[in-house]
Design a protein around this motif. Structure first.
Motif, PDB file in Angstrom:
ATOM      1  N   ILE A  43      12.111 -36.580  -3.597  1.00 27.93           N
ATOM      2  CA  ILE A  43      12.230 -35.180  -3.981  1.00 27.93           C
ATOM      3  C   ILE A  43      10.836 -34.668  -4.323  1.00 27.93           C
ATOM      4  CG2 ILE A  43      13.210 -33.571  -5.653  1.00 27.93           C
ATOM      5  CD1 ILE A  43      15.533 -35.583  -5.984  1.00 27.93           C
ATOM      6  N   VAL A  44      10.418 -33.636  -3.646  1.00 27.64           N
ATOM      7  CA  VAL A  44       9.118 -33.026  -3.900  1.00 27.64           C
ATOM      8  C   VAL A  44       9.326 -31.904  -4.911  1.00 27.64           C
ATOM      9  CG1 VAL A  44       7.155 -31.829  -2.881  1.00 27.64           C
ATOM     10  CG2 VAL A  44       8.353 -33.599  -1.567  1.00 27.64           C
ATOM     11  N   LEU A  45       8.643 -32.008  -6.032  1.00 28.71           N
ATOM     12  CA  LEU A  45       8.792 -31.015  -7.097  1.00 28.71           C
ATOM     13  C   LEU A  45       7.780 -29.888  -6.926  1.00 28.71           C
ATOM     14  CD1 LEU A  45       9.210 -33.468 -10.117  1.00 28.71           C
ATOM     15  CD2 LEU A  45      11.003 -32.289  -8.820  1.00 28.71           C
ATOM     16  N   ASP A  46       8.180 -28.709  -7.323  1.00 28.51           N
ATOM     17  CA  ASP A  46       7.295 -27.548  -7.253  1.00 28.51           C
ATOM     18  C   ASP A  46       6.246 -27.650  -8.348  1.00 28.51           C
ATOM     19  OD1 ASP A  46       6.436 -24.939  -6.421  1.00 28.51           O
ATOM     20  OD2 ASP A  46       7.437 -24.114  -8.176  1.00 28.51           O
ATOM     21  N   SER A  47       4.994 -27.470  -7.973  1.00 30.75           N
ATOM     22  CA  SER A  47       3.947 -27.354  -8.984  1.00 30.75           C
ATOM     23  C   SER A  47       3.658 -25.871  -9.172  1.00 30.75           C
ATOM     24  CB  SER A  47       2.680 -28.110  -8.573  1.00 30.75           C
ATOM     25  OG  SER A  47       2.116 -27.527  -7.417  1.00 30.75           O
ATOM     26  N   ASN A  48       3.095 -25.525 -10.292  1.00 32.59           N
ATOM     27  CA  ASN A  48       2.823 -24.122 -10.575  1.00 32.59           C
ATOM     28  C   ASN A  48       1.514 -23.724  -9.908  1.00 32.59           C
ATOM     29  OD1 ASN A  48       3.443 -21.660 -11.736  1.00 32.59           O
ATOM     30  ND2 ASN A  48       2.149 -22.040 -13.500  1.00 32.59           N
ATOM     31  N   ASP A  49       1.583 -23.465  -8.606  1.00 34.11           N
ATOM     32  CA  ASP A  49       0.358 -23.178  -7.854  1.00 34.11           C
ATOM     33  C   ASP A  49       0.288 -21.742  -7.335  1.00 34.11           C
ATOM     34  OD1 ASP A  49       2.439 -23.660  -6.098  1.00 34.11           O
ATOM     35  OD2 ASP A  49       1.260 -24.848  -4.706  1.00 34.11           O
ATOM     36  N   HIS A  50       1.222 -20.884  -7.764  1.00 36.86           N
ATOM     37  CA  HIS A  50       1.198 -19.468  -7.389  1.00 36.86           C
ATOM     38  C   HIS A  50       1.295 -18.616  -8.647  1.00 36.86           C
ATOM     39  CE1 HIS A  50       2.764 -21.339  -3.670  1.00 36.86           C
ATOM     40  NE2 HIS A  50       1.982 -20.445  -3.092  1.00 36.86           N
ATOM     41  N   PRO A  51       0.342 -17.724  -8.863  1.00 36.38           N
ATOM     42  CA  PRO A  51       0.464 -16.814 -10.007  1.00 36.38           C
ATOM     43  C   PRO A  51       1.477 -15.715  -9.690  1.00 36.38           C
ATOM     44  CG  PRO A  51      -1.478 -16.250  -8.748  1.00 36.38           C
ATOM     45  CD  PRO A  51      -0.902 -17.498  -8.122  1.00 36.38           C
ATOM     46  N   PRO A  52       2.079 -15.142 -10.716  1.00 39.26           N
ATOM     47  CA  PRO A  52       2.926 -13.975 -10.464  1.00 39.26           C
ATOM     48  C   PRO A  52       2.039 -12.801 -10.048  1.00 39.26           C
ATOM     49  CG  PRO A  52       2.681 -14.347 -12.821  1.00 39.26           C
ATOM     50  CD  PRO A  52       1.999 -15.478 -12.134  1.00 39.26           C
ATOM     51  N   ILE A  53       2.511 -12.013  -9.105  1.00 34.12           N
ATOM     52  CA  ILE A  53       1.716 -10.911  -8.560  1.00 34.12           C
ATOM     53  C   ILE A  53       2.532  -9.622  -8.628  1.00 34.12           C
ATOM     54  CG2 ILE A  53       0.545 -10.012  -6.491  1.00 34.12           C
ATOM     55  CD1 ILE A  53      -0.824 -12.465  -7.591  1.00 34.12           C
ATOM     56  N   ILE A  59      10.891   4.981 -19.461  1.00 32.48           N
ATOM     57  CA  ILE A  59      10.005   5.753 -18.588  1.00 32.48           C
ATOM     58  C   ILE A  59      10.120   5.348 -17.124  1.00 32.48           C
ATOM     59  CG2 ILE A  59       8.447   6.395 -20.445  1.00 32.48           C
ATOM     60  CD1 ILE A  59       6.416   4.464 -19.273  1.00 32.48           C
ATOM     61  N   GLY A  60      11.167   4.624 -16.770  1.00 30.88           N
ATOM     62  CA  GLY A  60      11.574   4.567 -15.379  1.00 30.88           C
ATOM     63  C   GLY A  60      11.152   3.401 -14.518  1.00 30.88           C
ATOM     64  N   VAL A  61      10.714   2.299 -15.057  1.00 31.79           N
ATOM     65  CA  VAL A  61      10.401   1.159 -14.192  1.00 31.79           C
ATOM     66  C   VAL A  61      10.711  -0.129 -14.937  1.00 31.79           C
ATOM     67  CG1 VAL A  61       7.975   0.902 -14.844  1.00 31.79           C
ATOM     68  CG2 VAL A  61       8.698   0.235 -12.561  1.00 31.79           C
ATOM     69  N   ARG A  62      11.202  -1.095 -14.194  1.00 28.09           N
ATOM     70  CA  ARG A  62      11.372  -2.460 -14.703  1.00 28.09           C
ATOM     71  C   ARG A  62      10.383  -3.304 -13.911  1.00 28.09           C
ATOM     72  NH1 ARG A  62      16.007  -5.463 -15.923  1.00 28.09           N
ATOM     73  NH2 ARG A  62      15.605  -6.423 -13.926  1.00 28.09           N
ATOM     74  N   PHE A  63       9.329  -3.740 -14.555  1.00 28.19           N
ATOM     75  CA  PHE A  63       8.304  -4.472 -13.822  1.00 28.19           C
ATOM     76  C   PHE A  63       8.813  -5.792 -13.266  1.00 28.19           C
ATOM     77  CE2 PHE A  63       5.660  -1.451 -16.075  1.00 28.19           C
ATOM     78  CZ  PHE A  63       4.886  -0.994 -15.023  1.00 28.19           C
ATOM     79  N   ALA A  64       9.921  -6.322 -13.809  1.00 33.02           N
ATOM     80  CA  ALA A  64      10.506  -7.543 -13.251  1.00 33.02           C
ATOM     81  C   ALA A  64      10.918  -7.330 -11.798  1.00 33.02           C
ATOM     82  CB  ALA A  64      11.704  -7.993 -14.089  1.00 33.02           C
ATOM     83  N   ASP A  65      11.219  -6.079 -11.424  1.00 28.09           N
ATOM     84  CA  ASP A  65      11.578  -5.759 -10.046  1.00 28.09           C
ATOM     85  C   ASP A  65      10.347  -5.566  -9.165  1.00 28.09           C
ATOM     86  OD1 ASP A  65      14.229  -5.786 -10.849  1.00 28.09           O
ATOM     87  OD2 ASP A  65      14.285  -3.622 -11.210  1.00 28.09           O
ATOM     88  N   ASN A  66       9.161  -5.602  -9.758  1.00 27.10           N
ATOM     89  CA  ASN A  66       7.919  -5.336  -9.029  1.00 27.10           C
ATOM     90  C   ASN A  66       6.944  -6.504  -9.091  1.00 27.10           C
ATOM     91  OD1 ASN A  66       8.105  -2.302  -8.278  1.00 27.10           O
ATOM     92  ND2 ASN A  66       8.813  -2.427 -10.380  1.00 27.10           N
ATOM     93  N   VAL A  67       7.463  -7.709  -9.336  1.00 32.70           N
ATOM     94  CA  VAL A  67       6.626  -8.908  -9.438  1.00 32.70           C
ATOM     95  C   VAL A  67       7.226  -9.998  -8.560  1.00 32.70           C
ATOM     96  CG1 VAL A  67       5.902 -10.766 -10.984  1.00 32.70           C
ATOM     97  CG2 VAL A  67       5.789  -8.413 -11.756  1.00 32.70           C
ATOM     98  N   THR A  68       6.369 -10.703  -7.862  1.00 29.04           N
ATOM     99  CA  THR A  68       6.810 -11.866  -7.101  1.00 29.04           C
ATOM    100  C   THR A  68       5.975 -13.071  -7.519  1.00 29.04           C
ATOM    101  OG1 THR A  68       5.301 -11.298  -5.294  1.00 29.04           O
ATOM    102  CG2 THR A  68       7.576 -10.553  -5.086  1.00 29.04           C
ATOM    103  N   ASP A  69       6.587 -14.230  -7.438  1.00 33.22           N
ATOM    104  CA  ASP A  69       5.909 -15.488  -7.728  1.00 33.22           C
ATOM    105  C   ASP A  69       6.374 -16.477  -6.668  1.00 33.22           C
ATOM    106  OD1 ASP A  69       5.273 -18.127  -8.821  1.00 33.22           O
ATOM    107  OD2 ASP A  69       4.880 -17.107 -10.706  1.00 33.22           O
ATOM    108  N   GLY A  70       5.437 -17.091  -5.969  1.00 32.65           N
ATOM    109  CA  GLY A  70       5.769 -17.998  -4.872  1.00 32.65           C
ATOM    110  C   GLY A  70       6.338 -19.329  -5.311  1.00 32.65           C
ATOM    111  N   TRP A 128      -1.168 -16.055 -14.502  1.00 38.47           N
ATOM    112  CA  TRP A 128      -0.920 -14.672 -14.868  1.00 38.47           C
ATOM    113  C   TRP A 128      -1.663 -13.717 -13.963  1.00 38.47           C
ATOM    114  CZ3 TRP A 128      -5.404 -12.158 -16.171  1.00 38.47           C
ATOM    115  CH2 TRP A 128      -6.479 -12.970 -16.493  1.00 38.47           C
ATOM    116  N   SER A 129      -1.302 -12.444 -14.059  1.00 41.63           N
ATOM    117  CA  SER A 129      -2.043 -11.351 -13.427  1.00 41.63           C
ATOM    118  C   SER A 129      -1.811 -10.089 -14.254  1.00 41.63           C
ATOM    119  CB  SER A 129      -1.617 -11.146 -11.958  1.00 41.63           C
ATOM    120  OG  SER A 129      -0.296 -10.712 -11.871  1.00 41.63           O
TER     121      SER A 129
END
Length: 120
Positions: free
Chosen positions: A17-27, A47-58, A115-116
């Motif tokens: 089993i290959v485990l995910d390492s934390n090699d992608h920052p959230p963007i 004020i109209g935005v949920r940043f959780a909907d505007n962030v991706t992490d690989g 982080w970003s």
């Protein structure tokens, strides 16, 4: 007489089993967000935005879970650290101040955390 060697063999299946390492920052989807809010709304106005909907992490799992925080504290706005939703803490008045510059940090829960930052 010769000694006879009887060999026994067997097989086993090994699962790797290959485990995910934390090699992608959230963007953030954008480096800068422009949000509009009407003046004279009561404290607690969304004020109209949920940043959780505007962030991706690989990454996956805990390495992809994120939290939000203002880079600098704000007297006028509150940020939900789980959803990234911004609400007002006070009634905003255009004549007193018409713009606010906020910096939001998103940090993943991996080890070490990555982080970003986005400007609002």
């Amino acid at each position: 007489a010769e000694d006879a060697v009887i060999g026994w063999t067997g097989t086993v299946t090994a699962v790797v089993i290959v485990l995910d390492s934390n090699d992608h920052p959230p963007i953030f989807d954008l480096d800068k967000f422009t949000l509009l809010v009407d003046e004279n709304n009561p404290p607690g106005t969304d004020i109209g935005v949920r940043f959780a909907d505007n962030v991706t992490d690989g990454d996956t799992g805990v390495n992809a879970a994120v939290s939000f925080a203002f880079v600098d504290p704000s007297d006028e706005f509150e940020l939900d650290n789980a959803t990234g939703r911004i609400t007002t803490k006070v009634t905003l008045n255009f004549e007193n101040r018409s713009t606010y510059d906020l910096r939001i940090n998103v940090t993943d829960h991996g080890s070490p955390p990555l982080w970003s930052v986005a400007d609002v």
